[in-house]
Design an enzyme around this catalytic site. Structure first.
Site, short mmCIF file in Angstrom:
data_model
loop_
_atom_site.label_atom_id
_atom_site.label_comp_id
_atom_site.label_asym_id
_atom_site.label_seq_id
_atom_site.Cartn_x
_atom_site.Cartn_y
_atom_site.Cartn_z
N ASP A 146 0.85 -1.18 0.00
CA ASP A 146 0.00 0.00 0.00
C ASP A 146 0.89 1.24 0.00
O ASP A 146 1.76 1.40 0.89
CB ASP A 146 -0.91 0.01 1.24
CG ASP A 146 -1.93 1.13 1.17
OD1 ASP A 146 -3.05 0.87 0.67
OD2 ASP A 146 -1.62 2.26 1.60
N ILE A 147 0.70 2.11 -1.00
CA ILE A 147 1.52 3.32 -1.11
C ILE A 147 1.21 4.25 0.06
O ILE A 147 0.04 4.55 0.33
CB ILE A 147 1.26 4.04 -2.44
CG1 ILE A 147 1.60 3.10 -3.61
CG2 ILE A 147 2.08 5.33 -2.54
CD1 ILE A 147 1.24 3.65 -4.98
N ASN A 154 -2.56 13.01 -4.25
CA ASN A 154 -3.71 13.48 -5.04
C ASN A 154 -4.14 14.88 -4.63
O ASN A 154 -4.44 15.73 -5.47
CB ASN A 154 -4.89 12.51 -4.88
CG ASN A 154 -4.75 11.28 -5.76
OD1 ASN A 154 -4.12 11.32 -6.81
ND2 ASN A 154 -5.31 10.17 -5.32
N ASP A 163 -2.18 9.39 -10.86
CA ASP A 163 -2.15 8.29 -11.83
C ASP A 163 -0.72 8.00 -12.28
O ASP A 163 -0.33 6.84 -12.46
CB ASP A 163 -3.01 8.63 -13.04
CG ASP A 163 -4.50 8.64 -12.72
OD1 ASP A 163 -4.87 8.13 -11.64
OD2 ASP A 163 -5.28 9.16 -13.55
N GLU A 189 -4.72 2.52 -4.14
CA GLU A 189 -3.26 2.43 -4.09
C GLU A 189 -2.79 1.13 -3.47
O GLU A 189 -1.62 1.00 -3.07
CB GLU A 189 -2.69 3.62 -3.30
CG GLU A 189 -2.99 3.63 -1.82
CD GLU A 189 -4.35 4.25 -1.47
OE1 GLU A 189 -4.53 4.62 -0.30
OE2 GLU A 189 -5.20 4.37 -2.36
#
Length: 268
Positions: A146-147, A154, A163, A189
């Site tokens: 998971d980022i 964002n 993106d 993500e």
């Protein structure tokens, strides 16, 4: 018996030769002979005219047949050309349809943005890997990634940059895993990697390598470069466990990594 169209004329010629051979000829006999000769000549002439007309008709029929053959030949050539064009168009249509089918298959199996496997297809691979254990006895491991703080990316840079970050992240991860490993986007993500026939100890080494690769990579933007990190959870398949249960344990380990400061790897 020999047959000839001019048998009568042959007899007349023979009669004429006989008369010439005689020293004295009877005028009455000569007159009768001339009458027969003239009649024979007239019949011969008429028969010749008839033959000429027949020959002319045959010539006309031959020419007409030749014209018809030429027309039919041209028609056949045109039909052959049309058939060739149809075959070429059909081949192009089949090729185009195959390309469309391939695109549809990719769309059904792949994430539209990152082009890695989507959640549905990824889970299918996971269940297949679990079933394979019954045949091989070799268990897989699962890595959940998971980022970190992706929402901030964002919010700060916009979804277009978000993106770009996701695509960059998948490129980095793909460069750090084997061809037999399965990589997919599970949502947002969050990503997963299936490591076939891999213990959790070896999976931890892979996960740590991926974490380091992501941390050290830079995302080049027009407004400046940015770096990201990733939190990772690792789990090895246990006896009697389903793919869904394996993923849940890896997910729980990943949340432990988040709670322990992010940018780290935890084993379930």
């Amino acid at each position: 018996m020999e047959f000839s169209l001019f048998d009568k004329e042959k007899k007349i010629v023979e009669k004429a030769e006989q008369l010439i051979a005689k020293e004295e000829c009877d005028p009455e006999e000569i007159r009768d002979f001339l009458a027969v000769f003239i009649d024979a000549f007239r019949r011969c002439y008429q028969e010749q005219k008839c033959l000429i007309r027949i020959s002319d008709r045959l010539q006309e029929q031959l020419l007409e047949t030749k014209k018809e053959l030429l027309i039919k030949t041209d028609q056949l050539k045109k039909q052959a050309a049309d058939l060739k064009a149809l075959n070429e168009n059909l081949a192009l249509e089949i090729a185009a349809r195959k390309r469309i089918e391939e695109k549809l298959r990719i769309m059904a199996d792949r994430d539209a943005l990152t082009k890695v496997y989507n959640r549905r297809r990824f889970l299918e691979f996971l269940e297949m890997e679990v079933k394979k254990v019954k045949r091989t006895g070799k268990v897989p491991s699962f890595i959940m990634l998971d980022i970190d703080k992706f929402k901030n990316v964002n919010d700060q840079f916009g979804h277009a940059v978000g993106d770009q970050v996701l695509c960059h992240f998948t490129t980095v991860v793909l460069s750090g895993i084997r061809e037999i490993d399965v990589f997919g986007r599970l949502g947002g993500e969050e990503f997963g990697v299936i490591l076939p026939e891999t213990s959790k100890k070896k999976a931890f080494i892979v996960a740590e390598r991926l974490r380091s690769m992501v941390e050290s990579s830079e995302i080049i933007l027009s407004t400046g470069n940015i770096n990201i990190t990733v939190s990772i959870g690792v789990a090895e398949l246990e006896a009697g466990e389903s793919g869904e249960q394996l993923m849940v344990r890896a997910d729980a380990a990943m949340y432990v990594a988040k709670q322990n400061g992010r940018n780290r790897v935890e084993i379930a």
